[in-house]
Design an enzyme around this catalytic site. Structure first.
Site, PDB file in Angstrom:
ATOM      1  N   GLU A 103       1.460  18.837 -29.620  1.00 50.84           N
ATOM      2  CA  GLU A 103       1.941  19.136 -28.320  1.00 50.84           C
ATOM      3  C   GLU A 103       0.817  19.599 -27.311  1.00 50.84           C
ATOM      4  O   GLU A 103       0.269  20.413 -26.942  1.00 50.84           O
ATOM      5  CB  GLU A 103       2.331  20.969 -28.747  1.00 50.84           C
ATOM      6  CG  GLU A 103       3.556  20.909 -29.423  1.00 50.84           C
ATOM      7  CD  GLU A 103       4.172  22.420 -29.726  1.00 50.84           C
ATOM      8  OE1 GLU A 103       3.322  23.211 -29.202  1.00 50.84           O
ATOM      9  OE2 GLU A 103       5.055  22.460 -30.301  1.00 50.84           O
ATOM     10  N   GLU A 122       9.398  19.803 -35.040  1.00 52.19           N
ATOM     11  CA  GLU A 122       9.281  21.180 -35.124  1.00 52.19           C
ATOM     12  C   GLU A 122      10.616  21.596 -34.526  1.00 52.19           C
ATOM     13  O   GLU A 122      11.050  21.272 -33.233  1.00 52.19           O
ATOM     14  CB  GLU A 122       8.259  21.929 -34.353  1.00 52.19           C
ATOM     15  CG  GLU A 122       7.018  21.945 -35.044  1.00 52.19           C
ATOM     16  CD  GLU A 122       5.831  22.725 -34.318  1.00 52.19           C
ATOM     17  OE1 GLU A 122       6.195  23.726 -33.600  1.00 52.19           O
ATOM     18  OE2 GLU A 122       4.915  22.218 -34.369  1.00 52.19           O
TER      19      GLU A 122
HETATM   20  O1  IFM Z   1       3.651  28.149 -34.181  1.00 53.85           O
HETATM   21  C1  IFM Z   1       3.823  27.227 -32.946  1.00 53.85           C
HETATM   22  C2  IFM Z   1       3.289  25.796 -33.428  1.00 53.85           C
HETATM   23  O2  IFM Z   1       1.970  25.794 -33.658  1.00 53.85           O
HETATM   24  C3  IFM Z   1       3.522  24.799 -32.425  1.00 53.85           C
HETATM   25  N1  IFM Z   1       4.954  24.907 -31.999  1.00 53.85           N
HETATM   26  C4  IFM Z   1       5.538  26.087 -31.284  1.00 53.85           C
HETATM   27  C5  IFM Z   1       5.340  27.131 -32.632  1.00 53.85           C
HETATM   28  C6  IFM Z   1       5.974  28.367 -32.528  1.00 53.85           C
HETATM   29  O3  IFM Z   1       5.329  28.615 -31.370  1.00 53.85           O
END
Ligand code: IFM
Length: 452
Positions: free
Chosen positions: A171, A359
């Site tokens: 990210e 994710e």
């Molecule tokens: O916890 C975070 C993760 O580190 C990166 N993506 C989003 C998740 C939830 O906010």
């Protein structure tokens, strides 16, 4: 549709189901075995930055409990584990001395996965920049890209023989815009020029790392994990449609453009080019090397409308209201169709390789009562989003895997420990882990898929 067996049967036979975590969010032991502070160790100690001034000092104590945690993953029938490697454990000052003890930890972790039949998906950078590098300017300094390339080389030379996959960054949107423009994540800057410098250094570091990985561990599939924003116009007005396009270029094009097209978006250059750092000859070729896969982290859409004010800064947008009534405990709109439109839109705009959902998940703070966390809202979120992924695979998109965020409750950055995303509940006083209702449900998906 929440019958996990029926849902699992809708995925291709070779589809991978996994769980994800990140080093600073779970490991704790921030001073053990030669690790030095990262920017998050410093940031979380500053007043007003992290809820309750929580830190990652102990977190889920995974550094000491990794065997128990891998046992849990195995018991749940999960095929793959996506974790991140902490740069400050490996090269504590960012440059200079390599810390063998740091490498040893990931050696043990990876061997532990292999011994349990769990595939290893490593991320090299999930936001824990060695604090010493801030002396040079952190991600705003071009030199950090070269320090990252060396770190990537060191990690892959030692661990690459046992990794099933590696991604350079998790990210960049967060480590660039959220950290250097919006001031919410470490180092907490609010400066467009700094943010643009961080953007280019990060993109360059990604490219340099890909080069290093291909050289040192040519058999490991390399990817990049992006939290592409699913940008949706607040209305059909020409102003809002134009705003949506600008938002796409700023939030997504700033990373997808250089990586998958070898260019920054024209709108971004014409609005902000004067504040950009110098893009040296050859940079874009390094950045746009072919990848084996890319990862999408998706949670919620970004609804935008035009910001008509004269002094509005590019991309000059405002937040448009949510459409869905369902909102998770962290305040994010639940809207599964945006996951589909986001993937469709990105494949239309860019030539993208295979895709993993690296994710996806929900913040649901349902409490532990009599040994049970009956987190039905999280379960419903997973069911609805997995259904979208199954449809995308059916419709010919190259969807190769899905990682639930997260294996267990953990340090949720600026929100501290109050926001819980785990399939497994963590009692932070006792470190007892309890599989939630959603975790048991996801386990059936994994076991059913594994038996196909
Ligand atoms: O916890 C975070 C993760 O580190 C990166 N993506 C989003 C998740 C939830 O906010």
């Amino acid at each position: 549709m929440s019958d996990p067996k029926i849902l699992a049967s809708r995925f291709p036979a070779d589809f991978t189901f996994g769980v994800a975590t990140a080093a600073y969010q779970i490991e704790g032991s921030t001073r053990a075995d030669g690790r030095k502070p990262s920017i998050w160790d410093a940031f979380s100690r500053m007043p007003g930055r992290v809820h309750n001034r929580d830190t990652g000092d102990v977190a889920c104590d995974h550094y000491n409990r990794w065997e128990e945690d891998l046992d849990l993953i195995q018991e749940m029938g999960v095929e793959a584990y996506r974790f991140s490697i902490a740069w400050p454990r490996i090269i504590p000052d960012g440059t200079g001395r390599i810390n063998e003890k740091g490498l040893d930890f990931y050696d043990r972790l990876i061997d532990g996965c292999k011994a349990r039949g769990i595939k290893t998906y490593a991320t090299l950078y999930h936001w824990d920049l060695p604090l010493s590098l801030m002396g040079e300017g952190g991600w705003t300094a071009r030199s950090t890209a070269f320090a990252f390339q060396r770190y990537a080389k060191v990690v892959m030379a030692r661990l690459g023989d046992r990794l099933d996959s590696v991604s350079t960054f998790n990210e960049p949107w967060c480590s660039v815009w959220l950290s250097h423009l919006y001031g919410i994540h470490a180092p907490g800057e609010r400066n467009m020029e700094a943010a643009l410098a961080a953007m280019h250094t990060t993109n360059l570091a990604h490219g340099l790392a890909v080069e290093a990985i291909r050289h040192v561990a040519p058999n490991v599939p390399v990817g990049l994990v992006l939290n592409a924003q699913a940008v949706i116009p607040g209305s059909d007005s020409p102003e809002d449609l134009a705003a949506t396009e600008r938002a796409f270029d700023f939030h997504n094009g700033a990373f997808f453009g250089p990586v998958f097209k070898g260019e920054y978006p024209a709108s971004l250059l014409s609005a902000l080019g004067g504040q950009m750092p110098s893009v040296e000859e050859g940079d874009l070729a390094v950045i746009s090397q072919k990848l084996d896969w890319w990862g999408l982290n998706y949670y919620t859409p970004l609804r935008v409308s035009d910001d008509p004010s004269k002094d509005a800064v590019f991309p000059a947008t405002l937040h448009a209201p949510f459409v869905s009534q369902t909102v998770t405990d962290i305040g994010w709109e639940v809207y599964p169709p945006a996951m589909r439109s986001c993937v469709e839109d990105l494949y239309q705009r860019y030539e993208l390789p295979d895709c993993y959902i690296t994710e996806n998940g929900a913040c649901d703070n349902t409490a532990l009562v009599d040994g049970v966390v009956d987190d039905q809202r999280r379960l419903a979120y997973y069911a609805d989003h997995l259904s979208v992924v199954a449809d995308l695979a059916r419709d010919g998109y190259p969807m190769k895997g899905y990682f639930a965020w997260s294996l267990m409750d953990n340090f949720e950055w600026a929100e501290g420990y109050r926001m819980r995303f785990g399939l497994v509940h963590v009692d932070y006083d006792t470190q007892v882990r309890t599989i939630k209702t959603s975790g048991a449900w996801y386990s059936i998906i994994c076991k059913t898929a594994g038996a196909q």
